[in-house]
Design an enzyme around this catalytic site. Sequence first.
Site, short mmCIF file in Angstrom:
data_model
loop_
_atom_site.label_atom_id
_atom_site.label_comp_id
_atom_site.label_asym_id
_atom_site.label_seq_id
_atom_site.Cartn_x
_atom_site.Cartn_y
_atom_site.Cartn_z
CD GLU A 1 -3.59 -2.03 5.75
OE1 GLU A 1 -3.84 -3.17 5.83
OE2 GLU A 1 -2.67 -1.03 5.93
CD GLU A 2 -1.77 1.75 8.02
OE1 GLU A 2 -2.38 1.10 8.37
OE2 GLU A 2 -0.62 0.80 7.50
CG HIS B 1 0.99 1.64 12.75
ND1 HIS B 1 -0.70 1.47 12.56
CD2 HIS B 1 0.81 2.13 12.08
CE1 HIS B 1 -1.49 0.94 11.32
NE2 HIS B 1 0.05 0.67 11.29
CG ASP C 1 2.56 -0.48 7.80
OD1 ASP C 1 1.97 -0.98 7.00
OD2 ASP C 1 1.96 0.08 9.03
CG HIS D 1 -0.53 -0.50 2.70
ND1 HIS D 1 -0.60 1.07 3.61
CD2 HIS D 1 -0.35 -1.21 3.34
CE1 HIS D 1 0.12 0.37 4.68
NE2 HIS D 1 0.13 -0.81 4.71
CG ASP E 1 -2.90 4.13 2.68
OD1 ASP E 1 -2.48 2.96 2.41
OD2 ASP E 1 -3.24 4.06 4.13
CG ASP F 1 -0.98 -7.79 1.76
OD1 ASP F 1 -0.23 -6.32 1.98
OD2 ASP F 1 -2.02 -6.41 1.48
ZN LIG Z 1 0.32 -1.46 6.66
#
Ligand SMILES: [Zn+2]
Length: 569
Positions: free
Chosen positions: A230-231, A540, A196, A161, A163, A259
Amino acid sequence: MAGPGVKLLLSAILVAFAAFLYTFLETPFNSIVFEAKNSNPGPYTPHNPSICPQVPALRPKNHEIEQSILSKTSLESYHKNIITRLTGLIQIPSESYDDLGPIGLDPRWDIFFSVEAYIKKEYPAVFETVTLDHANTHGLILTWEGSVPPDKAKPILMLAHQDVVPVLPETVHEWTHPPYEGFFDGEIIWGRGATDDKGYMISLLESLDLLISSGFKPKRTVVVAFGCDEEISGENCGRPISDFLHGRYGDDGIYLIIDEGSVGIQQEFNRSFAMVSVAEKGYIDVSINVSSTGGHASNPTEHNTIGILSEIITAIESNPFEGKVTAANPMFDFLSCAAVHAPKSSFPGSIRSHLAQIASRNEKAEQDLARELDSLRYYFRTSQSVGKISGGLKINAIPELASAMVNLRLAVETSVSAVQAHYEALISPIARKHNMTLEGFNSPQASQSTSTNPRKISLSAIDALEPAPVSPTTGETEPFSILSGTIKRALRPLSANEEDLIVTPYLMPANTDTKFFWALSRNIYRFTPINLVENLNRAHTVDEFIRASEFVREPVFFSTLVLNADDAV
Ligand SMILES: [Zn+2]
Ligand SMILES: *[C@@H]1O[C@H](CO)[C@@H](O)[C@H](O)[C@H]1NC(C)=O
Ligand SMILES: *[C@@H]1O[C@H](CO)[C@@H](O)[C@H](O)[C@H]1NC(C)=O
Ligand SMILES: *[C@@H]1O[C@H](CO)[C@@H](O)[C@H](O)[C@H]1NC(C)=O
């Protein structure tokens, strides 16, 4: 579905959950209390080849292409190049926000045009070779068509992803290096998205680039797709990408989907494991409304909506879901792998003996082991967290409505309907006690606000997602064997004194975009080919980073996977 306010709050819950998750992932098994027992271990003994069998390393048949890729990727200049490509991508702050409007209307999506332009500029050979399709503008689908049609050789699909989770302005000063500087200190690449999921995204593009420049011509079609949300919900790109591919390849039309994973390569019980998540927990947000007639606070009823809602929340929290380690949970397979492949003295005897009992469906053993593995409890049970509560506007008025939202992550063995039934069973006696109507999850009135009886408790489920089907891990010619053999070929254990990596099934406690892809393939694997305990524990949150020495090996893994999947045609 949920309004912006709810979504913002949900995102706060998610971020908190993720932070919590990655914190406890840091040392998952270190806090296990070893309690020696000497019951029968059954087949769960060291070196038993029938439990957690390992495939040998799988070497691509085209030795020249593999060799060409290995020599290119061993060069210092290559490392420099790929690190620069990643830091450049990190410099594009492609944040996804919970309150984003539709693509095309909300200008905050436009940053994803920069992501697309950037990868096109960095990977001209890739974009000359693949067909690029757009799903809902920012979902990017790169198709490298094979010489064998997809109905004869199903395509392989690799996802990442674009984002990233937004950086909260008040935390920017806590970063060692600014989150969007993409700073490389010679050892570590810092920045939001490093693990991520921009490291993964660049690695996928690199793997295509390496294959192309080495002269590879696929028989099996290779599809690489990049989501943009995705987030958040995945509704803007994740689902449209899946719809697009489903329209093209149909049910079960994909050979294997890979993934991002949650733990990657990790050492537990003194053994290095490549942890491939073969399932994900389910998800529900439960909304609970207690409504009644209001009135003046000088003439109150004994229990008003706030009191009754409190009673409900207390009931929910005092009746948590049961924890148990069942043979249906991929974590059981992980523990079995460890029992067989970890050094004998490093694996607790009590876990070993429980495994045999659990395999023969001993319920007490299932519960006992869950208790013993308490530091990992949410791998073995449905979690519930009351994340939002509101009610009452004025101190001298009796509140007409009190509401709460509960976030649940469903254990693999359960289902949305079982969880709903549990809540209805808990709440229905409370409704009866207070002479209130219970509008359950499936009640037709639940969506209508104008019910006849003002005294009611209404329940509804938002964003309900069943636990993911468990992807197969057996069978010698199955895609999982190709993946396992590739892991053994391309990746290394964490300690120099270990011979190889043990490939094990694992459970993903959070959700990825793969939740939209169940119809496309049974063979869905979530795996990041690096030591995520050292890296993703900052995802995150502040100071996200990736270790360069691990990152530069990722493309080798993905290109080897493509080569091996091609050899299986
Ligand atoms: Zn991710
Ligand atoms: C791992 O091995 C080392 C020595 O090889 C030992 O000191 C340590 O206790 C072991 N750890 C576990 C969890 O068994
Ligand atoms: C319960 O509520 C109904 C209205 O829904 C009312 O007719 C009835 O009298 C109430 N019973 C008690 C015990 O309060
Ligand atoms: C609870 O009330 C809120 C606000 O009126 C509404 O948006 C939501 O749909 C209600 N939920 C249920 C379960 O009735």
